[in-house]
Design a protein around this motif. Structure first.
Motif, mmCIF file in Angstrom:
data_model
loop_
_atom_site.group_PDB
_atom_site.id
_atom_site.type_symbol
_atom_site.label_atom_id
_atom_site.label_comp_id
_atom_site.label_asym_id
_atom_site.label_seq_id
_atom_site.Cartn_x
_atom_site.Cartn_y
_atom_site.Cartn_z
ATOM 1 N N TYR A 78 -7.149 -2.841 0.922
ATOM 2 C CA TYR A 78 -7.343 -3.977 1.803
ATOM 3 C C TYR A 78 -6.548 -5.235 1.430
ATOM 4 O O TYR A 78 -6.107 -5.956 2.318
ATOM 5 C CB TYR A 78 -8.843 -4.328 1.885
ATOM 6 C CG TYR A 78 -9.638 -3.299 2.629
ATOM 7 C CD1 TYR A 78 -9.753 -3.342 4.013
ATOM 8 C CD2 TYR A 78 -10.287 -2.260 1.958
ATOM 9 C CE1 TYR A 78 -10.484 -2.391 4.712
ATOM 10 C CE2 TYR A 78 -11.018 -1.301 2.637
ATOM 11 C CZ TYR A 78 -11.120 -1.371 4.017
ATOM 12 O OH TYR A 78 -11.831 -0.416 4.704
ATOM 13 N N GLN A 79 -6.384 -5.517 0.139
ATOM 14 C CA GLN A 79 -5.698 -6.758 -0.247
ATOM 15 C C GLN A 79 -4.736 -6.567 -1.423
ATOM 16 O O GLN A 79 -4.783 -7.315 -2.399
ATOM 17 C CB GLN A 79 -6.730 -7.833 -0.607
ATOM 18 C CG GLN A 79 -7.553 -8.325 0.579
ATOM 19 C CD GLN A 79 -8.490 -9.453 0.178
ATOM 20 O OE1 GLN A 79 -9.464 -9.249 -0.545
ATOM 21 N NE2 GLN A 79 -8.190 -10.655 0.662
ATOM 22 N N PRO A 80 -3.843 -5.583 -1.359
ATOM 23 C CA PRO A 80 -2.937 -5.361 -2.499
ATOM 24 C C PRO A 80 -2.015 -6.539 -2.773
ATOM 25 O O PRO A 80 -1.762 -6.872 -3.931
ATOM 26 C CB PRO A 80 -2.145 -4.118 -2.073
ATOM 27 C CG PRO A 80 -2.251 -4.092 -0.576
ATOM 28 C CD PRO A 80 -3.604 -4.638 -0.259
ATOM 29 N N ASP A 81 -1.502 -7.185 -1.709
ATOM 30 C CA ASP A 81 -0.595 -8.316 -1.904
ATOM 31 C C ASP A 81 -1.273 -9.472 -2.635
ATOM 32 O O ASP A 81 -0.693 -10.091 -3.536
ATOM 33 C CB ASP A 81 -0.056 -8.808 -0.559
ATOM 34 C CG ASP A 81 0.839 -7.777 0.114
ATOM 35 O OD1 ASP A 81 1.332 -6.883 -0.605
ATOM 36 O OD2 ASP A 81 1.020 -7.863 1.333
ATOM 37 N N TYR A 82 -2.504 -9.757 -2.227
ATOM 38 C CA TYR A 82 -3.230 -10.868 -2.852
ATOM 39 C C TYR A 82 -3.464 -10.609 -4.328
ATOM 40 O O TYR A 82 -3.240 -11.487 -5.176
ATOM 41 C CB TYR A 82 -4.567 -11.083 -2.141
ATOM 42 C CG TYR A 82 -5.408 -12.152 -2.792
ATOM 43 C CD1 TYR A 82 -5.209 -13.494 -2.499
ATOM 44 C CD2 TYR A 82 -6.407 -11.822 -3.722
ATOM 45 C CE1 TYR A 82 -5.970 -14.487 -3.104
ATOM 46 C CE2 TYR A 82 -7.171 -12.795 -4.327
ATOM 47 C CZ TYR A 82 -6.948 -14.132 -4.024
ATOM 48 O OH TYR A 82 -7.699 -15.111 -4.639
ATOM 49 N N LEU A 84 -1.883 -8.610 -6.351
ATOM 50 C CA LEU A 84 -0.647 -8.596 -7.135
ATOM 51 C C LEU A 84 -0.306 -10.005 -7.609
ATOM 52 O O LEU A 84 0.269 -10.196 -8.682
ATOM 53 C CB LEU A 84 0.499 -8.022 -6.299
ATOM 54 C CG LEU A 84 0.560 -6.494 -6.177
ATOM 55 C CD1 LEU A 84 1.663 -6.082 -5.204
ATOM 56 C CD2 LEU A 84 0.794 -5.853 -7.554
ATOM 57 N N GLN A 85 -0.680 -10.992 -6.808
ATOM 58 C CA GLN A 85 -0.439 -12.385 -7.168
ATOM 59 C C GLN A 85 -1.553 -12.958 -8.036
ATOM 60 O O GLN A 85 -1.338 -13.949 -8.744
ATOM 61 C CB GLN A 85 -0.284 -13.226 -5.906
ATOM 62 C CG GLN A 85 0.879 -12.814 -5.021
ATOM 63 C CD GLN A 85 0.923 -13.605 -3.728
ATOM 64 O OE1 GLN A 85 0.449 -14.740 -3.664
ATOM 65 N NE2 GLN A 85 1.472 -13.002 -2.687
ATOM 66 N N HIS A 86 -2.731 -12.352 -7.978
ATOM 67 C CA HIS A 86 -3.882 -12.833 -8.753
ATOM 68 C C HIS A 86 -4.533 -11.650 -9.480
ATOM 69 O O HIS A 86 -5.678 -11.286 -9.188
ATOM 70 C CB HIS A 86 -4.902 -13.509 -7.848
ATOM 71 C CG HIS A 86 -4.334 -14.582 -6.978
ATOM 72 N ND1 HIS A 86 -3.734 -14.321 -5.764
ATOM 73 C CD2 HIS A 86 -4.263 -15.934 -7.158
ATOM 74 C CE1 HIS A 86 -3.336 -15.461 -5.224
ATOM 75 N NE2 HIS A 86 -3.630 -16.456 -6.056
ATOM 76 N N PRO A 87 -3.837 -11.018 -10.412
ATOM 77 C CA PRO A 87 -4.337 -9.775 -11.034
ATOM 78 C C PRO A 87 -5.652 -9.938 -11.792
ATOM 79 O O PRO A 87 -6.446 -8.997 -11.847
ATOM 80 C CB PRO A 87 -3.195 -9.373 -11.977
ATOM 81 C CG PRO A 87 -2.436 -10.630 -12.209
ATOM 82 C CD PRO A 87 -2.523 -11.410 -10.928
#
Length: 284
Positions: A78-82, A84-87
């Motif tokens: 659902y939110q892989p991009d988010y 990746l920026q906030h691991p």
């Protein structure tokens, strides 16, 4: 105004004792699903002459697998991009969300690891039994979503529509389908279906049949109910089917595979035919 008053106004506080103890209904129902499930598995193990204590071991596998699998499922599906920026926020399970499809994958993998250490409890044998309490846990969890006013349905004018006054949406006074309640009731019915089949056939069932039936029923109905839900993330608005439906399709196909495969083995003697002599008493 009169039409709005005709609907069910849902303004339940998600905390059980607000201002006193920060315990949420969702957390309570989530925990109840695991502990009642462990009790059911203990009864099944006694009924089939397996160590009752193994139900506690399964609880540990299930809790860890559900949390890790459901969290990673949400992150990846659902939110892989988010993330990746906030691991670091991946570890903050109280923020963001959990995905049931990921939880299901985690449980299947965890029980494979569990069964690999116990030759008297093959993987499909344990899956056939664990799906009974898992269906009940799904009922509790979706009811917890209702108490949280989350995973709400699409706008509707049906008489039983809910107005989710605490939902984080732009139009909280719009009547909507109580999609969480639809799913919760469905999973409760599936729990009784699986439990009834097990009670009647028990250890005589070919391995994989209850697991396959569970996948077909749970994720088949999940596919249907997704039509009544609001999208969980923005990118779903551009999709013909939402993410929950796309993830449910392979689960249903997998269920069909195990169900048909097990029917082909009907009549084959079970690997562990011995049962507890008190079986009839335990079923009462």
């Amino acid at each position: 105004m009169e039409s709005i008053l005709a609907f069910i106004h849902w303004d339940v506080n998600p905390e059980i004792l607000p201002g006193i103890l920060p315990v949420r209904w969702y957390g309570l129902l989530f925990s109840l699903g695991f502990f009642i499930g462990t009790w059911i598995m203990a009864k099944i193990f006694v009924n089939e002459n397996r160590p009752e204590s193994d139900a506690d071991a399964i609880l540990i596998y299930m809790v860890v697998a559900t949390i890790i699998g459901a969290r990673l499922g949400h992150v990846l599906f659902y939110q892989p991009d988010y993330y990746l920026q906030h691991p670091l926020e991946v570890l903050q399970i109280w923020k963001g969300g959990l995905a049931s499809h990921g939880g299901a994958i985690g449980i299947i993998i965890a029980l494979y690891l569990y069964s690999s250490k116990r030759p008297d409890q093959p993987w499909l044998w344990i899956l056939d039994r664990i799906v009974i309490p898992v269906a009940l846990a799904g009922c509790f969890i979706r009811f917890g979503n209702l108490m949280n006013s989350e995973i709400i349905g699409r706008p509707t004018d049906v008489p039983w529509a809910f107005i989710f006054e605490r939902a984080y949406v732009a139009d909280p006074l719009t009547p909507r389908h109580p999609a969480q309640l639809y799913e919760s009731i469905t999973y409760l019915i599936i729990f009784f279906i699986l439990g009834t089949i097990y009670k009647k056939k028990g250890h005589k069932l070919p391995q994989g049949i209850l697991f396959g039936l569970f996948l077909i029923l749970v994720f088949g109905m999940r596919f249907v109910w997704e039509f009544f839900k609001e999208d969980q993330v923005a990118f779903e608005a551009t999709m013909e089917l939402n993410m929950g439906q796309w993830l449910s399709i392979p689960a249903v196909l997998g269920g069909l595979f195990f169900f048909v495969r097990s029917l082909g083995k009907a009549g084959t003697p079970p690997p562990f035919p011995e049962v507890n002599p008190n079986e009839d008493k335990l079923k009462k």
